[in-house]
Design a protein around this motif. Structure first.
Motif, PDB file in Angstrom:
ATOM      1  N   ASN A  87      51.479  31.467  26.050  1.00 41.37           N
ATOM      2  CA  ASN A  87      52.704  30.728  26.370  1.00 41.37           C
ATOM      3  C   ASN A  87      53.021  30.814  27.868  1.00 41.37           C
ATOM      4  OD1 ASN A  87      53.325  29.671  23.849  1.00 41.37           O
ATOM      5  ND2 ASN A  87      54.376  31.541  23.177  1.00 41.37           N
ATOM      6  N   LEU A  88      52.594  31.916  28.505  1.00 39.18           N
ATOM      7  CA  LEU A  88      52.837  32.053  29.951  1.00 39.18           C
ATOM      8  C   LEU A  88      52.065  31.001  30.741  1.00 39.18           C
ATOM      9  CD1 LEU A  88      52.793  35.939  30.465  1.00 39.18           C
ATOM     10  CD2 LEU A  88      54.775  34.419  30.349  1.00 39.18           C
ATOM     11  N   VAL A  89      50.930  30.558  30.190  1.00 43.57           N
ATOM     12  CA  VAL A  89      50.153  29.490  30.845  1.00 43.57           C
ATOM     13  C   VAL A  89      50.980  28.200  30.820  1.00 43.57           C
ATOM     14  CG1 VAL A  89      48.019  28.131  30.748  1.00 43.57           C
ATOM     15  CG2 VAL A  89      47.957  30.587  30.227  1.00 43.57           C
ATOM     16  N   LEU A  90      51.661  27.948  29.703  1.00 43.61           N
ATOM     17  CA  LEU A  90      52.481  26.731  29.606  1.00 43.61           C
ATOM     18  C   LEU A  90      53.615  26.744  30.625  1.00 43.61           C
ATOM     19  CD1 LEU A  90      52.771  26.232  25.745  1.00 43.61           C
ATOM     20  CD2 LEU A  90      51.093  25.300  27.334  1.00 43.61           C
ATOM     21  N   GLY A  91      54.116  27.930  30.917  1.00 44.36           N
ATOM     22  CA  GLY A  91      55.184  28.044  31.907  1.00 44.36           C
ATOM     23  C   GLY A  91      54.657  28.067  33.340  1.00 44.36           C
TER      24      GLY A  91
ATOM     25  N   PHE B 246      52.999  30.567  34.590  1.00 46.97           N
ATOM     26  CA  PHE B 246      53.106  31.932  35.098  1.00 46.97           C
ATOM     27  C   PHE B 246      51.791  32.695  35.005  1.00 46.97           C
ATOM     28  CE2 PHE B 246      57.355  30.761  33.338  1.00 46.97           C
ATOM     29  CZ  PHE B 246      57.977  30.569  34.558  1.00 46.97           C
ATOM     30  N   ARG B 247      50.788  32.110  34.320  1.00 45.58           N
ATOM     31  CA  ARG B 247      49.433  32.689  34.265  1.00 45.58           C
ATOM     32  C   ARG B 247      48.427  31.564  34.160  1.00 45.58           C
ATOM     33  NH1 ARG B 247      48.836  38.710  32.360  1.00 45.58           N
ATOM     34  NH2 ARG B 247      46.608  38.335  32.501  1.00 45.58           N
ATOM     35  N   GLN B 248      47.187  31.864  34.550  1.00 48.11           N
ATOM     36  CA  GLN B 248      46.091  30.910  34.386  1.00 48.11           C
ATOM     37  C   GLN B 248      45.310  31.280  33.129  1.00 48.11           C
ATOM     38  OE1 GLN B 248      45.639  28.237  36.511  1.00 48.11           O
ATOM     39  NE2 GLN B 248      47.598  28.970  37.332  1.00 48.11           N
ATOM     40  N   ILE B 249      44.688  30.290  32.487  1.00 49.11           N
ATOM     41  CA  ILE B 249      43.975  30.555  31.245  1.00 49.11           C
ATOM     42  C   ILE B 249      42.803  31.529  31.469  1.00 49.11           C
ATOM     43  CG2 ILE B 249      42.350  28.600  31.303  1.00 49.11           C
ATOM     44  CD1 ILE B 249      44.277  29.290  28.147  1.00 49.11           C
ATOM     45  N   ASP B 250      42.188  31.475  32.657  1.00 42.01           N
ATOM     46  CA  ASP B 250      41.060  32.383  32.932  1.00 42.01           C
ATOM     47  C   ASP B 250      41.467  33.846  32.799  1.00 42.01           C
ATOM     48  OD1 ASP B 250      39.638  30.182  33.433  1.00 42.01           O
ATOM     49  OD2 ASP B 250      39.415  30.493  35.603  1.00 42.01           O
ATOM     50  N   SER B 251      42.734  34.135  33.090  1.00 43.65           N
ATOM     51  CA  SER B 251      43.177  35.528  33.047  1.00 43.65           C
ATOM     52  C   SER B 251      43.347  36.019  31.607  1.00 43.65           C
ATOM     53  CB  SER B 251      44.482  35.703  33.829  1.00 43.65           C
ATOM     54  OG  SER B 251      45.570  35.180  33.091  1.00 43.65           O
ATOM     55  N   LEU B 252      43.253  35.107  30.637  1.00 47.22           N
ATOM     56  CA  LEU B 252      43.354  35.476  29.214  1.00 47.22           C
ATOM     57  C   LEU B 252      42.003  35.336  28.524  1.00 47.22           C
ATOM     58  CD1 LEU B 252      46.434  33.290  28.175  1.00 47.22           C
ATOM     59  CD2 LEU B 252      46.422  35.391  29.495  1.00 47.22           C
ATOM     60  N   THR B 253      40.962  35.131  29.311  1.00 47.00           N
ATOM     61  CA  THR B 253      39.640  34.854  28.754  1.00 47.00           C
ATOM     62  C   THR B 253      38.724  36.048  29.007  1.00 47.00           C
ATOM     63  OG1 THR B 253      40.001  32.526  29.235  1.00 47.00           O
ATOM     64  CG2 THR B 253      37.723  33.187  28.820  1.00 47.00           C
ATOM     65  N   ARG B 254      38.022  36.454  27.963  1.00 50.09           N
ATOM     66  CA  ARG B 254      37.102  37.586  28.093  1.00 50.09           C
ATOM     67  C   ARG B 254      35.788  37.244  27.398  1.00 50.09           C
ATOM     68  NH1 ARG B 254      40.714  38.580  30.847  1.00 50.09           N
ATOM     69  NH2 ARG B 254      41.935  40.485  31.172  1.00 50.09           N
ATOM     70  N   GLY B 255      34.683  37.839  27.875  1.00 49.75           N
ATOM     71  CA  GLY B 255      33.376  37.583  27.281  1.00 49.75           C
ATOM     72  C   GLY B 255      33.054  38.570  26.164  1.00 49.75           C
ATOM     73  N   TYR B 256      31.911  38.353  25.543  1.00 44.74           N
ATOM     74  CA  TYR B 256      31.478  39.211  24.431  1.00 44.74           C
ATOM     75  C   TYR B 256      30.442  40.257  24.862  1.00 44.74           C
ATOM     76  CZ  TYR B 256      34.058  36.116  21.300  1.00 44.74           C
ATOM     77  OH  TYR B 256      35.067  35.431  20.669  1.00 44.74           O
TER      78      TYR B 256
ATOM     79  N   ALA C  31      44.598  29.066  21.513  1.00 44.30           N
ATOM     80  CA  ALA C  31      44.549  29.093  22.978  1.00 44.30           C
ATOM     81  C   ALA C  31      43.236  28.515  23.481  1.00 44.30           C
ATOM     82  CB  ALA C  31      44.718  30.533  23.462  1.00 44.30           C
ATOM     83  N   GLY C  32      43.312  27.749  24.576  1.00 48.18           N
ATOM     84  CA  GLY C  32      42.106  27.143  25.137  1.00 48.18           C
ATOM     85  C   GLY C  32      42.436  25.791  25.724  1.00 48.18           C
ATOM     86  N   ALA C  33      41.597  24.791  25.411  1.00 45.67           N
ATOM     87  CA  ALA C  33      41.718  23.469  26.035  1.00 45.67           C
ATOM     88  C   ALA C  33      43.109  22.860  25.805  1.00 45.67           C
ATOM     89  CB  ALA C  33      40.639  22.543  25.473  1.00 45.67           C
ATOM     90  N   GLN C  34      43.653  23.024  24.590  1.00 39.28           N
ATOM     91  CA  GLN C  34      44.966  22.417  24.322  1.00 39.28           C
ATOM     92  C   GLN C  34      46.067  23.075  25.146  1.00 39.28           C
ATOM     93  OE1 GLN C  34      46.636  21.013  20.947  1.00 39.28           O
ATOM     94  NE2 GLN C  34      44.858  19.817  20.351  1.00 39.28           N
ATOM     95  N   THR C  35      45.935  24.373  25.387  1.00 39.55           N
ATOM     96  CA  THR C  35      46.952  25.082  26.192  1.00 39.55           C
ATOM     97  C   THR C  35      46.985  24.474  27.601  1.00 39.55           C
ATOM     98  OG1 THR C  35      46.167  27.054  25.020  1.00 39.55           O
ATOM     99  CG2 THR C  35      47.748  27.400  26.794  1.00 39.55           C
ATOM    100  N   VAL C  36      45.787  24.288  28.157  1.00 38.63           N
ATOM    101  CA  VAL C  36      45.687  23.763  29.521  1.00 38.63           C
ATOM    102  C   VAL C  36      46.202  22.323  29.569  1.00 38.63           C
ATOM    103  CG1 VAL C  36      44.049  23.205  31.364  1.00 38.63           C
ATOM    104  CG2 VAL C  36      43.770  25.329  30.048  1.00 38.63           C
TER     105      VAL C  36
ATOM    106  N   ARG D 253      57.698  30.494  23.246  1.00 39.32           N
ATOM    107  CA  ARG D 253      57.263  29.288  23.965  1.00 39.32           C
ATOM    108  C   ARG D 253      58.464  28.523  24.507  1.00 39.32           C
ATOM    109  NH1 ARG D 253      52.568  25.510  21.695  1.00 39.32           N
ATOM    110  NH2 ARG D 253      51.505  27.382  22.384  1.00 39.32           N
ATOM    111  N   ALA D 254      59.494  28.375  23.672  1.00 41.00           N
ATOM    112  CA  ALA D 254      60.694  27.652  24.114  1.00 41.00           C
ATOM    113  C   ALA D 254      61.287  28.333  25.356  1.00 41.00           C
ATOM    114  CB  ALA D 254      61.718  27.617  22.987  1.00 41.00           C
ATOM    115  N   CYS D 255      61.376  29.659  25.326  1.00 38.18           N
ATOM    116  CA  CYS D 255      61.967  30.393  26.461  1.00 38.18           C
ATOM    117  C   CYS D 255      61.132  30.233  27.721  1.00 38.18           C
ATOM    118  CB  CYS D 255      62.071  31.883  26.118  1.00 38.18           C
ATOM    119  SG  CYS D 255      63.359  32.268  24.929  1.00 38.18           S
ATOM    120  N   VAL D 256      59.814  30.370  27.575  1.00 37.21           N
ATOM    121  CA  VAL D 256      58.960  30.385  28.770  1.00 37.21           C
ATOM    122  C   VAL D 256      58.887  28.988  29.396  1.00 37.21           C
ATOM    123  CG1 VAL D 256      56.605  30.764  29.542  1.00 37.21           C
ATOM    124  CG2 VAL D 256      57.673  32.414  28.024  1.00 37.21           C
ATOM    125  N   VAL D 257      58.826  27.950  28.560  1.00 37.70           N
ATOM    126  CA  VAL D 257      58.831  26.584  29.114  1.00 37.70           C
ATOM    127  C   VAL D 257      60.203  26.309  29.742  1.00 37.70           C
ATOM    128  CG1 VAL D 257      58.629  24.117  28.578  1.00 37.70           C
ATOM    129  CG2 VAL D 257      57.023  25.747  27.538  1.00 37.70           C
TER     130      VAL D 257
END
Ligand SMILES: Cc1cc2nc3c(=O)[nH]c(=O)nc-3n(C[C@H](O)[C@H](O)[C@H](O)COP(=O)(O)OP(=O)(O)OC[C@H]3O[C@@H](n4cnc5c(N)ncnc54)[C@H](O)[C@@H]3O)c2cc1C
Length: 428
Positions: A77-81, A83-93, A162-167, A200-204
């Motif tokens: 939800n912070l990406v929607l506001g 306040f963060r980029q999606i890459d910062s929530l992405t991790r590999g295996y 989370a992913g393409a739709q968030t962006v 989500r409502a608050c952050v947007v």
């Protein structure tokens, strides 16, 4: 005894009690493999199960995940506001690979519980002794008139995976005019992450307040009231976003029109600049096609001591896909806890030994009410022999007294810690 050693031992022992394993069982896996486990889905539940199976025993573990990386819904939800980029929530295996998990990128198209094999869309098969399925949710788009069409799904994004739709949703919020309308449609409970829509409502709203102060945010909730941390969210709506954010309960979305953009709710028609539709949900497609869904045509019933499906033997199901115990949220934290109970039980079953008869799990969900300030809800759930499910432990857990920036720091640490726990990452 050294105080540090004592507290460290207590912490380890507590962790083992939660998972139902004696400390002796935590030794580095050695000796011959005790069996083959395929894990379907590399989200909160599946990744944790794969990691802990390897940590606690010598099991051949193969994890199948359709996406190249894990992208976290918590903090999205912070990406929607902005306040963060999606890459910062992405991790590999890679951490799981280093822990000895075979990670296969692919789409599971079928689980054959009789032949005990998982089939992938590319035609390959993976044999198993036990399979763990943590596929998350898919959407009941046919419950909202017009939403089943691809055009409607393109126009009314959910942003609930989370992913393409968030962006894409973030871009639309950014492109909104100052003075525009953002509307959020919340489905009837139960849904993934009870506090998620209100966060989500608050952050947007925090973004609009700062960047487009003439705008309006309408929360159209199919439920009669806020579903989690009610008093704290209502306080945030009023005190932080009064005049900008309006909350309307009992407002179920009935129909959407992709061409005009008009959405018909129970009592009114809305035409928003951005309408974010979170549709009603059910256990994900692979659970349905495997015949696992046996509660309310939506969720998977499980034996709570092992998370084994009550419909299909040998298949263990975790996380959001499961019909929950009373007051048990559909959360990443809870999926992580399901995974530990299931991993411990699967190891016991592979060894032909009894499973832990008294598991305990817990949950904490943090929610941002602004870019920095956070509230939490926590609960502890203990297996009850008579009721054959987890029930909340009275007096354990609770909610924040008030939102604070200190809890904001805890929330960020919680996220880093749970990603490290599930994906076997080294913390910096
Ligand atoms: C906006 C938002 C905020 C949230 N905030 C929080 C929070 O603060 N704290 C919290 O604890 N929870 C939070 N949640 C909830 C949390 O994200 C979910 O409860 C959690 O992801 C559930 O874990 P899971 O393993 O059941 O499903 P998921 O994490 O969704 O994992 C399922 C995985 O299975 C894969 N998959 C599915 N089918 C197949 C197939 N056929 N073949 C291959 N792969 C497949 C998917 O690609 C996915 O990676 C939030 C959710 C949202 C939407």
């Amino acid at each position: 005894m050294d105080a540090h050693l004592l507290s460290r031992r207590r912490v380890l022992a507590a962790g083992a009690a939660v998972a139902g394993l004696a400390l002796a069982g935590c030794a580095t896996p050695g000796g011959p493999s005790i069996g083959r486990v395929v894990v379907v889905g590399g989200g909160f539940g599946g990744a944790t199960a794969a990691r802990y199976l390897r940590l606690w025993a010598n099991v051949d573990v193969t994890l199948v995940e359709r996406n190249p990386d894990f992208v976290s819904c918590p903090l999205s939800n912070l990406v929607l506001g902005g306040f963060r980029q999606i890459d910062s929530l992405t991790r590999g295996y890679d951490g799981l690979v280093a822990a000895g998990v075979k990670v296969v990128r692919g789409e599971v198209s079928a689980i054959d519980a009789t032949a005990r094999q998982v089939r992938l869309a590319d035609g390959s098969t993976l044999p198993y002794d036990r399979v763990i399925v943590s596929p998350g949710i898919d959407f009941l788009t046919d419950q909202i008139g017009g939403l089943a069409s691809p055009a409607a799904q393109e126009r009314f994004l959910h942003g609930w995976k989370a992913g393409a739709q968030t962006v894409a949703l973030r871009r639309r919020i950014e492109a909104m005019p100052d003075g525009g309308l953002f509307a959020l449609a919340i489905p009837k409970a139960p849904f993934r992450c009870p506090p998620g829509p209100y966060e989500r409502a608050c952050v947007v709203a925090a973004y609009l307040k700062q960047a487009k102060p003439k705008s309006k945010l309408l929360v159209l909730d199919a439920n009669p009231e806020v579903q989690s941390k009610k008093a704290l969210f209502e306080k945030a709506f009023k005190e932080l976003y009064g005049g900008l954010l309006e909350y309307r309960p009992n407002s179920e979305l009935k129909e959407v029109d992709a061409a005009s953009g008009v959405a018909r709710f129970e009592f009114e028609d809305i035409q928003a600049d951005v309408l974010n539709v979170v549709p009603p949900q059910r256990a994900a497609d692979i659970a349905r096609s495997t015949g696992l869904i046996n509660v309310a045509n939506r969720w998977v019933g499980v034996n709570w001591l092992s998370l084994e499906s009550t419909a299909v033997p040998g298949v263990h199901v975790l996380g959001d896909a499961v019909f929950p115990g009373p007051a048990m949220p559909k959360s990443g934290h809870m999926a992580n806890q399901h995974a530990k109970v299931a991993a411990a039980a699967v190891i016991q079953l592979l060894k032909g030994e009894p499973v832990n008869p008294a598991p305990v799990v817990m949950n904490t969900c943090y929610s941002f009410v602004s870019a920095s300030d956070v509230i939490h809800v926590a609960s502890v759930h203990q297996y009850n022999v008579e009721q054959k499910t987890f029930v909340p432990v009275q007096g354990a857990g609770g909610v924040s007294a008030a939102a604070s920036a200190l809890e904001g720091r805890y929330a960020l640490s919680w996220a880093e810690n749970i990603w490290a726990d599930m994906l076997a990452l080294q913390r910096a």
